[in-house]
Design a protein around this motif. Structure first.
Motif, PDB file in Angstrom:
ATOM      1  N   GLU A 346      41.756   3.280  14.728  1.00 21.17           N
ATOM      2  CA  GLU A 346      40.942   4.930  14.624  1.00 21.17           C
ATOM      3  C   GLU A 346      41.012   6.178  14.039  1.00 21.17           C
ATOM      4  OE1 GLU A 346      38.033   4.915  15.421  1.00 21.17           O
ATOM      5  OE2 GLU A 346      37.591   2.743  15.735  1.00 21.17           O
ATOM      6  N   GLY A 347      42.313   6.624  14.258  1.00 26.75           N
ATOM      7  CA  GLY A 347      43.072   7.574  13.152  1.00 26.75           C
ATOM      8  C   GLY A 347      43.389   8.594  14.200  1.00 26.75           C
ATOM      9  N   VAL A 348      42.776   8.343  15.283  1.00 24.15           N
ATOM     10  CA  VAL A 348      43.569   9.517  16.475  1.00 24.15           C
ATOM     11  C   VAL A 348      44.877   9.207  17.161  1.00 24.15           C
ATOM     12  CG1 VAL A 348      42.946  10.250  18.692  1.00 24.15           C
ATOM     13  CG2 VAL A 348      41.354   9.886  16.262  1.00 24.15           C
ATOM     14  N   ALA A 349      46.502  10.415  17.073  1.00 22.29           N
ATOM     15  CA  ALA A 349      47.493  10.320  17.372  1.00 22.29           C
ATOM     16  C   ALA A 349      47.354  10.641  18.740  1.00 22.29           C
ATOM     17  CB  ALA A 349      48.605  10.708  16.371  1.00 22.29           C
ATOM     18  N   THR A 350      47.344   9.634  19.895  1.00 24.71           N
ATOM     19  CA  THR A 350      48.016  10.227  21.168  1.00 24.71           C
ATOM     20  C   THR A 350      49.346   9.566  21.551  1.00 24.71           C
ATOM     21  OG1 THR A 350      46.810   7.926  22.064  1.00 24.71           O
ATOM     22  CG2 THR A 350      45.776  10.312  22.321  1.00 24.71           C
ATOM     23  N   VAL A 351      50.191   9.479  22.681  1.00 21.13           N
ATOM     24  CA  VAL A 351      50.979   9.684  23.722  1.00 21.13           C
ATOM     25  C   VAL A 351      50.179   8.043  24.571  1.00 21.13           C
ATOM     26  CG1 VAL A 351      54.069  10.016  24.010  1.00 21.13           C
ATOM     27  CG2 VAL A 351      51.712  11.307  23.186  1.00 21.13           C
ATOM     28  N   PRO A 352      52.169   7.577  24.863  1.00 21.47           N
ATOM     29  CA  PRO A 352      51.648   6.306  25.728  1.00 21.47           C
ATOM     30  C   PRO A 352      52.573   7.122  27.651  1.00 21.47           C
ATOM     31  CG  PRO A 352      53.481   6.173  24.350  1.00 21.47           C
ATOM     32  CD  PRO A 352      52.902   6.757  23.366  1.00 21.47           C
ATOM     33  N   GLY A 353      51.447   6.417  28.254  1.00 20.33           N
ATOM     34  CA  GLY A 353      52.148   6.991  29.018  1.00 20.33           C
ATOM     35  C   GLY A 353      52.957   6.502  29.295  1.00 20.33           C
ATOM     36  N   VAL A 354      53.915   5.409  29.146  1.00 20.51           N
ATOM     37  CA  VAL A 354      55.156   4.883  29.746  1.00 20.51           C
ATOM     38  C   VAL A 354      56.462   6.042  28.195  1.00 20.51           C
ATOM     39  CG1 VAL A 354      54.107   2.545  29.371  1.00 20.51           C
ATOM     40  CG2 VAL A 354      55.220   3.632  26.812  1.00 20.51           C
ATOM     41  N   ALA A 355      55.739   7.587  28.309  1.00 16.20           N
ATOM     42  CA  ALA A 355      57.209   8.049  27.524  1.00 16.20           C
ATOM     43  C   ALA A 355      57.017   8.749  28.683  1.00 16.20           C
ATOM     44  CB  ALA A 355      56.440   9.319  26.648  1.00 16.20           C
ATOM     45  N   PHE A 356      56.448   8.530  29.053  1.00 21.05           N
ATOM     46  CA  PHE A 356      56.751   9.929  30.917  1.00 21.05           C
ATOM     47  C   PHE A 356      56.820   9.321  32.398  1.00 21.05           C
ATOM     48  CE2 PHE A 356      53.348  11.316  27.572  1.00 21.05           C
ATOM     49  CZ  PHE A 356      53.912  12.904  27.465  1.00 21.05           C
ATOM     50  N   ASP A 357      57.024   7.348  32.356  1.00 23.82           N
ATOM     51  CA  ASP A 357      56.451   7.010  33.722  1.00 23.82           C
ATOM     52  C   ASP A 357      56.663   5.750  33.738  1.00 23.82           C
ATOM     53  OD1 ASP A 357      55.675   5.875  35.382  1.00 23.82           O
ATOM     54  OD2 ASP A 357      53.705   6.749  35.415  1.00 23.82           O
ATOM     55  N   ARG A 358      57.155   5.193  34.043  1.00 23.70           N
ATOM     56  CA  ARG A 358      57.952   4.160  33.825  1.00 23.70           C
ATOM     57  C   ARG A 358      56.784   3.200  34.223  1.00 23.70           C
ATOM     58  NH1 ARG A 358      62.555   3.012  37.987  1.00 23.70           N
ATOM     59  NH2 ARG A 358      61.118   4.565  39.594  1.00 23.70           N
ATOM     60  N   ALA A 359      55.578   3.125  34.691  1.00 20.18           N
ATOM     61  CA  ALA A 359      54.688   2.977  35.608  1.00 20.18           C
ATOM     62  C   ALA A 359      53.455   3.636  34.434  1.00 20.18           C
ATOM     63  CB  ALA A 359      54.187   2.974  37.161  1.00 20.18           C
TER      64      ALA A 359
END
Length: 390
Positions: A346-359
């Motif tokens: 879809e061409g949309v950049a977001t960030v995965p939750g694992v960048a902030f949280d092991r869970a």
């Protein structure tokens, strides 16, 4: 080739990685909607720029004092008393640093010994855990829960205290969840810190980006916390000054001294003309900050409303920052796979939750520090992508 062994434990930023991938795709001709970056899309107010230019023209191109110019330290001290209820001596209890990143580095490496335990509450900014590892300290990671509106349970903190606990690191408003710690919660954490003689490092860089009825409270303003708190803040987010790299710490003299030592042997000082811009920002930008905050709140309401309407997505609406942290677990994808497919398809950049949280496999972070068209497009494509996975 042999390198320092302890650096093996230091991770590179997952936020930067997705940004680099999005940039590479855009360079190949893909239209990319960038909702991953934690940076205001506003330019620095012009009067701040003019103050820095005037300083340059006045010949302020030499070394500055290690602690920062007195003009800036006094502006910070005045601001802390007026806005936060924290009284500090500008001469000995304020240290100007290269952004909040260096402020955090100086606090953690300056105050912790190898083996000391540092309590960190996830979801959290990735730097915190890595900084503990730089010091060979032990990160004790607790977790706030979505069902508790991303606020930590004080009882969980109490149970995590050991004889080795030396520091609790707080971030309010919180990146990535946008949670704002209420006064009652901070009072309980303060009681824990005072009972055990534990330092609290409070990262408050998003303090002016608060919405609705939420209130920012500095734990350093709570009676009895004067000698236990290191308050960290900076001008990047609220004043749209990310590239200026202006941050600071405020603490009692005994805590400032070890941080000053770290600063002297790493960064040394910040340019005087940059600090001149900082003085003008703190003293003359109330209207600019209010206007940007109002626009962020409008954007929050816009994109949050659109995301909340997407079947299968759950969102705790943020009270602060410029981030959403929606739960996408109904997609059946874990957050790293989700954000990579979302970007590629879809061409949309977001960030995965694992960048902030092991869970954090169930959540993604979306920044609304972007223009309305990008926010609408990103939310619409999120709905489309979620529908394709059902």
């Amino acid at each position: 080739m042999q390198f320092s062994n302890h650096m093996d434990a230091i991770e590179l930023s997952k936020i930067r990685a997705i940004g680099e991938k999005a940039t590479a795709m855009a360079a190949q001709g893909r239209e990319i909607t960038k909702l991953q970056v934690g940076e205001p899309d506003f330019d620095t107010p012009s009067h701040i720029i003019e103050a820095a230019i005037a300083s340059l023209r006045a010949g302020d191109t030499h070394y500055a004092p290690n602690r920062g110019t007195m003009a800036l330290r006094q502006a910070i001290a005045d601001k802390l008393w007026a806005d936060n209820g924290i009284r500090v001596d500008a001469a000995g209890e304020v240290l100007v640093l290269n952004g909040c990143a260096e402020a955090l580095f100086c606090a953690v490496t300056g105050l912790l010994d190898p083996g000391d335990e540092m309590i960190i509450i996830e979801p959290t900014f990735i730097n915190y855990i890595q900084l503990a590892r730089f010091s060979n300290a032990v990160p004790v990671v607790l977790r706030a829960r979505e069902e508790d509106n991303w606020l930590p349970d004080p009882e969980v903190i109490r149970k995590a205290i050991t004889p080795k606990t030396r520091m609790i690191l707080l971030n309010t408003p919180t990146n990535p969840t946008g949670a704002v710690y209420p006064r009652e919660l901070l009072n309980e954490i303060a009681q824990i810190a005072q009972k055990h003689g534990i330092f609290v490092v409070s990262d408050e860089v998003y303090e002016k980006l608060i919405y609705g009825d939420a209130e920012h409270v500095s734990i350093g303003s709570i009676p009895g916390m004067e000698e236990l708190t290191v308050t960290i803040n900076g001008l990047s987010k609220a004043y749209a000054m990310t590239g200026w790299r202006l941050g600071y710490v405020a603490a009692c003299k005994d805590l400032i001294l070890p941080m000053l030592k770290v600063h002297q042997y790493t960064t040394t000082c910040l340019p005087i003309f940059v600090q001149a811009g900082g003085v003008d920002a703190i003293r003359n930008s109330a209207a600019d900050v209010a206007a940007m905050r109002q626009e962020y709140e409008r954007r929050r309401d816009l994109i949050a409303g659109m995301v909340e309407a997407i079947p299968g997505v759950h969102l705790v609406r943020p009270q602060g920052t410029f981030y959403l942290y929606p739960n996408i677990s109904s997609s059946g994808l874990k957050s790293p796979d989700f954000i990579n497919r979302f970007l590629e398809e879809e061409g949309v950049a977001t960030v995965p939750g694992v960048a902030f949280d092991r869970a954090g496999e169930e959540n993604i972070r979306i920044s609304f520090a972007s223009d309305e068209a990008s926010l609408r497009r990103g939310a619409e494509k999120l709905g489309k992508f979620m529908a394709s996975l059902r």
